[in-house]
Write an enzyme that holds these catalytic residues in place. Sequence first.
Site, mmCIF file in Angstrom:
data_model
loop_
_atom_site.group_PDB
_atom_site.id
_atom_site.type_symbol
_atom_site.label_atom_id
_atom_site.label_comp_id
_atom_site.label_asym_id
_atom_site.label_seq_id
_atom_site.Cartn_x
_atom_site.Cartn_y
_atom_site.Cartn_z
ATOM 1 N N HIS A 72 0.720 -1.398 -0.084
ATOM 2 C CA HIS A 72 0.047 -0.152 0.119
ATOM 3 C C HIS A 72 1.011 1.106 0.115
ATOM 4 O O HIS A 72 0.705 2.231 -0.940
ATOM 5 C CB HIS A 72 -0.947 0.056 1.205
ATOM 6 N N GLU A 73 1.821 1.360 0.928
ATOM 7 C CA GLU A 73 2.703 2.560 0.976
ATOM 8 C C GLU A 73 3.735 2.469 -0.181
ATOM 9 O O GLU A 73 3.820 3.659 -0.685
ATOM 10 C CB GLU A 73 3.493 2.495 2.235
ATOM 11 N N HIS A 98 1.722 4.370 -2.965
ATOM 12 C CA HIS A 98 1.701 5.736 -2.697
ATOM 13 C C HIS A 98 3.087 6.276 -3.406
ATOM 14 O O HIS A 98 3.010 7.354 -4.026
ATOM 15 C CB HIS A 98 1.379 6.245 -1.282
#
Length: 575
Positions: free
Chosen positions: A19-20, A23
Amino acid sequence: MWQVAVVVCAGWVASLCLHEFGHAIVAYWGGDKSVKEKGYLTLNPLKYTEPGVSLILPLFFLLIGGIALPGGAVYIDRAQLRHRWWHSAVSAAGPFANIILLLLLAIPFQLGWTVGRDDWLGYSVAFLVLLEIFVVLINLLPIPPLDGYGIISPWLPPHLQRQFNKFGKYGIWVLIGLLWFVEPFNRLLWDCTFAISNSLSVPPIAALMGGELFRKNSMILVIGLVGIMWLFGNKERRWYDKGNSWMGVKRYQRALNCYNKALEIKPDYYEAVLAKAWVLSQTERTAEALEAYDKAIQLQGNRPVAWYQKGALLAEQHRDTEAIEAYDRAVELQPNWGVAWFCRGIVLMKSERYEDAIASFEKARKYDSKTEQTAYAWYYQGSSLAGLKKYEKAIEAYDRAIQLQPNTEIFWLFRGDALSSLNRHEERLASYEEALCLKPDNHLIWVRKGDALCQLQRHEESLAAYDRAIELQPNFPLASARRGIALMELQRYDDAIATYNYALQIEPDDPDTWYNKACCYAQQEEVYSAIESLQQAIDFNPKKFRNAARTDSDFDEIREHPLFQKLIPSRSDRT
């Protein structure tokens, strides 16, 4: 079945890292190159800024039977992103990574995997899929600071963005309240989660069984993970993050103490040096802040942020030449940084380098499509064009600003001023009226309206406008001075003199007011008072006011008086 706890913990950590990473990689593609230097382009959980919040806290929620709410871990410098599409893409990238993972995890079930009684792996994977679905749905809610809000935020009007951003620090508590206390909302999310799980052929009953097994067998594992994160975690980064937390609530001294702790551990920690410089600038410790910015530049001079922030601080100190040099370096390192071009243009405009300022504002519009900043770029370009006396083009620039942001009174105000320079006073008055509709308590706009009415010979109306300005701001001498001029036009000389006296009490060094007061006395043939006031004006600027008095018809009644001739000798007498 301790194996369930291992698989779920490992899977959850991997999903948050993905997820990170999502980003970070999209931010890198969109223009924020700092994510690479910060170490975010990795799947190593120890590289993220706050593994405790982002990795362990969600597992703890799971352990006590709650929901593994997502936590943020990477800091994106959104000022470096090229377009608002990239802002939305960065926010969407995290949930998209989770969607990819849950689809991959669901593939075995779609191929016919049936979870048996002792199939701990099946229970684990089913539970992970259910978690991923739920977290994606949560994350896509349009509540700050969740990613769903981040996706739509760049497209909202600026005033709404500001309001929602203020609300952001409470958003997570609102979400927790909705989940715990608003049963219909909670039920809707779970109904959607189970429906999606079924559509992916992942049996919800197996997922729920996996969740139960996880909670029964994961306590020791989670405690062990906490210990590992603490032991091998980045201690200087923990101090840095703590400083950021204090800075977020404007507790600057505590933030500074944390950044200093981080720098004691790692003196060349660029982010901590940069943050320390910013905090010092906010506490007006300018010399120390500039020293810290120089240190950040010494550490990583190829990163534009330190140059940009140093330029902003120098501009605040009116060190315009140095500020322009700093901004030049920032845009040299990142040519597509719209905000840096914008700030550079403002300093150039203040320095009366209008052509360069216009070019800078054009760059700002090219590289930043945010409505508010684009509107202000047009506005400042209009002001630069007015500085070059290109009033027609200035009006066109103000019109472009108004098209983008019609509810900003300053755009209408300066548009009216440009129209004044072209003697288009009816249009000028209409522009001021629009400004007053937006900001009826702005005393300066009332003065401008009074000026326009004076030019249109509507002196009674202009008096009412000046009176309103004085009512709003009694100590604003310009309003009283202009009111005196309107009274002179109406030949109400006693009232005009009283008004000028009031203005001179506020600003006794205004030579124009002394001169106009002299004109009023001259019209009443009060020679001594006229000469006394005229002498005051001449003391400030002899050439200007002697030349004006020689040809001003207001002095015709006393022109032959010896005192006037002594004070204002004719040109023939001077020769």
